[in-house]
Design a protein around this motif. Structure first.
Motif, PDB file in Angstrom:
ATOM      1  N   HIS A  57       0.868  -1.181   0.000  1.00 33.42           N
ATOM      2  CA  HIS A  57       0.000   0.000   0.000  1.00 33.42           C
ATOM      3  C   HIS A  57       0.902   1.228   0.000  1.00 33.42           C
ATOM      4  O   HIS A  57       1.681   1.433   0.932  1.00 33.42           O
ATOM      5  CB  HIS A  57      -0.896  -0.004   1.236  1.00 33.42           C
ATOM      6  N   CYS A  58       0.792   2.028  -1.026  1.00 34.93           N
ATOM      7  CA  CYS A  58       1.663   3.205  -1.149  1.00 34.93           C
ATOM      8  C   CYS A  58       0.819   4.480  -1.193  1.00 34.93           C
ATOM      9  O   CYS A  58      -0.281   4.495  -1.757  1.00 34.93           O
ATOM     10  CB  CYS A  58       2.502   3.114  -2.417  1.00 34.93           C
ATOM     11  N   ILE A  59       1.346   5.524  -0.591  1.00 34.47           N
ATOM     12  CA  ILE A  59       0.733   6.847  -0.679  1.00 34.47           C
ATOM     13  C   ILE A  59       1.821   7.858  -0.954  1.00 34.47           C
ATOM     14  O   ILE A  59       3.007   7.617  -0.695  1.00 34.47           O
ATOM     15  CB  ILE A  59      -0.017   7.219   0.612  1.00 34.47           C
ATOM     16  N   CYS A  60       1.396   9.016  -1.498  1.00 30.44           N
ATOM     17  CA  CYS A  60       2.332  10.130  -1.684  1.00 30.44           C
ATOM     18  C   CYS A  60       2.239  11.035  -0.458  1.00 30.44           C
ATOM     19  O   CYS A  60       1.152  11.458  -0.060  1.00 30.44           O
ATOM     20  CB  CYS A  60       1.982  10.914  -2.949  1.00 30.44           C
ATOM     21  N   VAL A  61       3.390  11.318   0.118  1.00 29.58           N
ATOM     22  CA  VAL A  61       3.430  12.144   1.326  1.00 29.58           C
ATOM     23  C   VAL A  61       4.423  13.272   1.134  1.00 29.58           C
ATOM     24  O   VAL A  61       5.338  13.172   0.310  1.00 29.58           O
ATOM     25  CB  VAL A  61       3.834  11.285   2.559  1.00 29.58           C
ATOM     26  N   PRO A  62       4.245  14.396   1.902  1.00 33.35           N
ATOM     27  CA  PRO A  62       5.220  15.490   1.802  1.00 33.35           C
ATOM     28  C   PRO A  62       6.563  15.068   2.390  1.00 33.35           C
ATOM     29  O   PRO A  62       6.655  14.105   3.165  1.00 33.35           O
ATOM     30  CB  PRO A  62       4.581  16.619   2.606  1.00 33.35           C
ATOM     31  N   THR A  63       7.561  15.783   2.046  1.00 33.23           N
ATOM     32  CA  THR A  63       8.919  15.432   2.487  1.00 33.23           C
ATOM     33  C   THR A  63       9.147  15.801   3.949  1.00 33.23           C
ATOM     34  O   THR A  63      10.105  15.326   4.556  1.00 33.23           O
ATOM     35  CB  THR A  63       9.956  16.141   1.613  1.00 33.23           C
ATOM     36  N   THR A  64       8.304  16.670   4.550  1.00 32.45           N
ATOM     37  CA  THR A  64       8.414  17.030   5.974  1.00 32.45           C
ATOM     38  C   THR A  64       7.101  16.688   6.664  1.00 32.45           C
ATOM     39  O   THR A  64       6.046  16.691   6.020  1.00 32.45           O
ATOM     40  CB  THR A  64       8.684  18.529   6.149  1.00 32.45           C
ATOM     41  N   PRO A  65       7.131  16.352   7.976  1.00 31.28           N
ATOM     42  CA  PRO A  65       5.892  15.998   8.683  1.00 31.28           C
ATOM     43  C   PRO A  65       4.890  17.146   8.590  1.00 31.28           C
ATOM     44  O   PRO A  65       5.208  18.290   8.888  1.00 31.28           O
ATOM     45  CB  PRO A  65       6.362  15.793  10.123  1.00 31.28           C
ATOM     46  N   THR A  66       3.643  16.822   8.180  1.00 35.69           N
ATOM     47  CA  THR A  66       2.620  17.845   7.944  1.00 35.69           C
ATOM     48  C   THR A  66       1.282  17.352   8.453  1.00 35.69           C
ATOM     49  O   THR A  66       0.939  16.175   8.260  1.00 35.69           O
ATOM     50  CB  THR A  66       2.511  18.177   6.456  1.00 35.69           C
ATOM     51  N   TRP A  67       0.517  18.248   9.156  1.00 34.68           N
ATOM     52  CA  TRP A  67      -0.828  17.892   9.628  1.00 34.68           C
ATOM     53  C   TRP A  67      -1.810  17.925   8.464  1.00 34.68           C
ATOM     54  O   TRP A  67      -1.779  18.813   7.612  1.00 34.68           O
ATOM     55  CB  TRP A  67      -1.323  18.871  10.688  1.00 34.68           C
ATOM     56  N   THR A  68      -2.736  16.940   8.470  1.00 37.27           N
ATOM     57  CA  THR A  68      -3.879  17.022   7.572  1.00 37.27           C
ATOM     58  C   THR A  68      -4.851  18.033   8.144  1.00 37.27           C
ATOM     59  O   THR A  68      -4.770  18.384   9.317  1.00 37.27           O
ATOM     60  CB  THR A  68      -4.577  15.658   7.450  1.00 37.27           C
ATOM     61  N   PRO A  69      -5.805  18.569   7.372  1.00 34.83           N
ATOM     62  CA  PRO A  69      -6.817  19.455   7.936  1.00 34.83           C
ATOM     63  C   PRO A  69      -7.637  18.723   9.004  1.00 34.83           C
ATOM     64  O   PRO A  69      -7.737  17.492   8.994  1.00 34.83           O
ATOM     65  CB  PRO A  69      -7.677  19.840   6.735  1.00 34.83           C
ATOM     66  N   TRP A  70      -8.216  19.504   9.948  1.00 32.17           N
ATOM     67  CA  TRP A  70      -9.067  18.919  10.984  1.00 32.17           C
ATOM     68  C   TRP A  70     -10.272  18.235  10.347  1.00 32.17           C
ATOM     69  O   TRP A  70     -10.864  18.734   9.391  1.00 32.17           O
ATOM     70  CB  TRP A  70      -9.573  19.977  11.960  1.00 32.17           C
ATOM     71  N   GLY A  71     -10.656  17.099  10.923  1.00 30.21           N
ATOM     72  CA  GLY A  71     -11.841  16.405  10.476  1.00 30.21           C
ATOM     73  C   GLY A  71     -13.100  17.041  11.046  1.00 30.21           C
ATOM     74  O   GLY A  71     -13.057  18.044  11.766  1.00 30.21           O
ATOM     75  N   GLU A  72     -14.269  16.451  10.728  1.00 27.03           N
ATOM     76  CA  GLU A  72     -15.527  16.942  11.247  1.00 27.03           C
ATOM     77  C   GLU A  72     -15.622  16.672  12.746  1.00 27.03           C
ATOM     78  O   GLU A  72     -15.000  15.732  13.260  1.00 27.03           O
ATOM     79  CB  GLU A  72     -16.707  16.274  10.527  1.00 27.03           C
ATOM     80  N   TRP A  73     -16.459  17.480  13.456  1.00 27.70           N
ATOM     81  CA  TRP A  73     -16.702  17.237  14.884  1.00 27.70           C
ATOM     82  C   TRP A  73     -17.525  15.969  15.054  1.00 27.70           C
ATOM     83  O   TRP A  73     -18.446  15.690  14.270  1.00 27.70           O
ATOM     84  CB  TRP A  73     -17.470  18.401  15.524  1.00 27.70           C
ATOM     85  N   THR A  74     -17.204  15.184  16.059  1.00 26.38           N
ATOM     86  CA  THR A  74     -18.032  14.029  16.401  1.00 26.38           C
ATOM     87  C   THR A  74     -19.338  14.519  17.015  1.00 26.38           C
ATOM     88  O   THR A  74     -19.492  15.692  17.343  1.00 26.38           O
ATOM     89  CB  THR A  74     -17.299  13.112  17.395  1.00 26.38           C
TER      90      THR A  74
END
Length: 433
Positions: A43-60
């Motif tokens: 399983h492969c994904i493309c990721v940035p070269t430096t650690p980066t947060w994804t946007p916040w998800g929806e509120w539970t």
């Protein structure tokens, strides 16, 4: 950079399952990161070269359906393996349920006295609801039970029903009751119930209404009739008033401004006494003074002056003062030293009026004074008379002669009025034996 922006906006994570020999091509400076699953698939994904947060998800969903609870949202850190993003992976905040939580009923109270002594009556018990402002308890606050169901000795006559009591709730369904009295002879009874209950205020309770201030009223009179005071005005939280758990008005219900009326009369007040002054003399008895002023406070605005004196005196004594001597009055002249022909007479005075003391000066001048007296010429004696016969007829004797003073006051003639002389008429013969 465009690929990274598209990732954050659309929250697209490219996951591609490939065989071990397949290759995922990443662009925009991203790199491939692959993992092998249990089926030996990559399983492969493309990721940035430096650690980066994804946007916040929806509120539970909120953890409660009424009252206050919590809800959470999450984000992921993507980038090279073993890379770490700075910050938390989850965010939790408080949230409110869709409705107010229902209240909790307290224990039922004891039943009240039965409405009938026989023939079946009703008795009531109640319980209290503990709930937040605007909330309510599910169920009834009043419970009605039959009692004294035994048959009464005979029928009685019911009176008219009373008016219904107030509803036990203002909304959400409550109960109200009415009663009637049985008129019967002793041992008889009325057929039917003496108490009836009915539901009331079944409408749904409205939501909370926050309070809003009314307009300010006019300022009242000044708090003082003279000097500086305060005037107040008020407003009320009644436009509308808070209901059903709504918030009270924010701010103050009272406002004040400073007001100044005519000057108040201020009566004068004495200051503290000053210290005493120096003694008024350097020797002997004197006095010293202390003073105060009507300045604590000064009279103003028609106020009264200070009452009392502004000076006080105190006797003071220093060392005795030098006292110079003073002459007494002259005494009378003493007797003249002669009765005629010019003599002197004296008079005296004393330095005792006052006598000199404490180093004072003696009296100036003489203590005695003389003057001429009896200056008229003395009268002359007459010529001497002849001597008298010898006082002895033989042997030594004496003889006298006299003169006279021609004036009545014989003392004016100076000298004696007689003279005597010795005389000797010869030896006396011896008598014959």
């Amino acid at each position: 950079m465009n690929t990274l922006l598209l990732f954050f906006v659309c929250m697209v994570v490219l996951v591609i399952q490939r065989t071990q020999s397949e290759v995922l091509h990443c662009s925009g400076g991203w790199v491939q990161q692959c993992n092998l699953d249990a089926n030996h698939k990559i399983h492969c994904i493309c990721v940035p070269t430096t650690p980066t947060w994804t946007p916040w998800g929806e509120w539970t969903s909120c953890t409660v359906t009424c009252g206050e609870g919590n809800h959470t949202r999450y984000r992921s850190c993507i980038g090279p393996r073993n890379g770490k993003c700075v910050g938390p992976t989850e965010d939790t905040q408080t949230c409110a349920g869709m409705t107010l939580c229902p209240g909790t009923w307290g224990n039922w109270g004891a039943y009240k006295e039965c409405s009938q002594t026989c023939g079946g009556g009703l008795q009531i018990r109640s319980r209290n609801c503990s709930a937040e402002n605007g909330s309510f308890c599910v169920g009834d606050s009043i419970s009605v039970s039959t009692c004294n169901t035994q048959i009464c000795p005979g029928p009685g006559v019911w009176g008219k029903w009373s008016a219904y009591t107030d509803c036990s709730k203002t909304c959400g369904g409550g109960l109200r009751t009415r009663s009637r009295n049985c008129s019967a002879e002793s041992g008889s009874f009325c057929i039917g119930d003496s108490l009836q209950s009915a539901t009331c205020n079944t409408q749904k309770c409205p939501g909370p209404v926050d309070g809003v201030w009314s307009a300010w009223g006019s300022f009242g009179a000044c708090s003082v009739t003279c000097g500086t005071g305060i005037r107040f005005r008020t407003r009320s939280c009644s436009n509308p008033a808070p209901t059903n758990g709504g918030s009270d008005c924010s701010g103050h219900s009272e406002d004040a401004v400073i007001c100044t009326e005519q000057l108040c009369p201020v009566d004068g007040g004495w200051s503290e006494w000053s210290g005493y002054s120096h003694c008024s003399v350097t020797c002997g008895n004197g006095f010293k003074i202390r003073r105060r002023t009507c300045t604590n406070p000064q009279p103003s605005g028609g106020g009264a002056d200070c009452v009392g004196v502004n000076e006080q005196g105190l006797l003071c004594t220093k060392q005795a003062c030098p006292v110079d001597g003073g002459w007494s009055v002259w005494s009378d002249y003493k007797q003249c030293s002669v009765s005629c022909g010019g003599g002197h007479r004296l008079r005296h005075r004393s330095c005792d009026n006052p006598p000199p003391s404490y180093g004072g000066q003696d009296c100036p001048g003489n203590s005695t004074e003389s003057e001429m007296c009896n200056i008229s010429p003395c009268p002359d004696w007459s010529t001497w008379g002849t001597y008298s016969a010898c006082s002895k007829s033989c042997g030594a004797g004496f003889r006298y002669r006299f003169r006279t003073c021609p004036v009545q006051n014989k003392t004016l003639c100076i000298g004696l009025n007689y003279q005597y002389a010795s005389c000797d008429l010869g030896a006396c013969s011896e008598p014959f034996g």
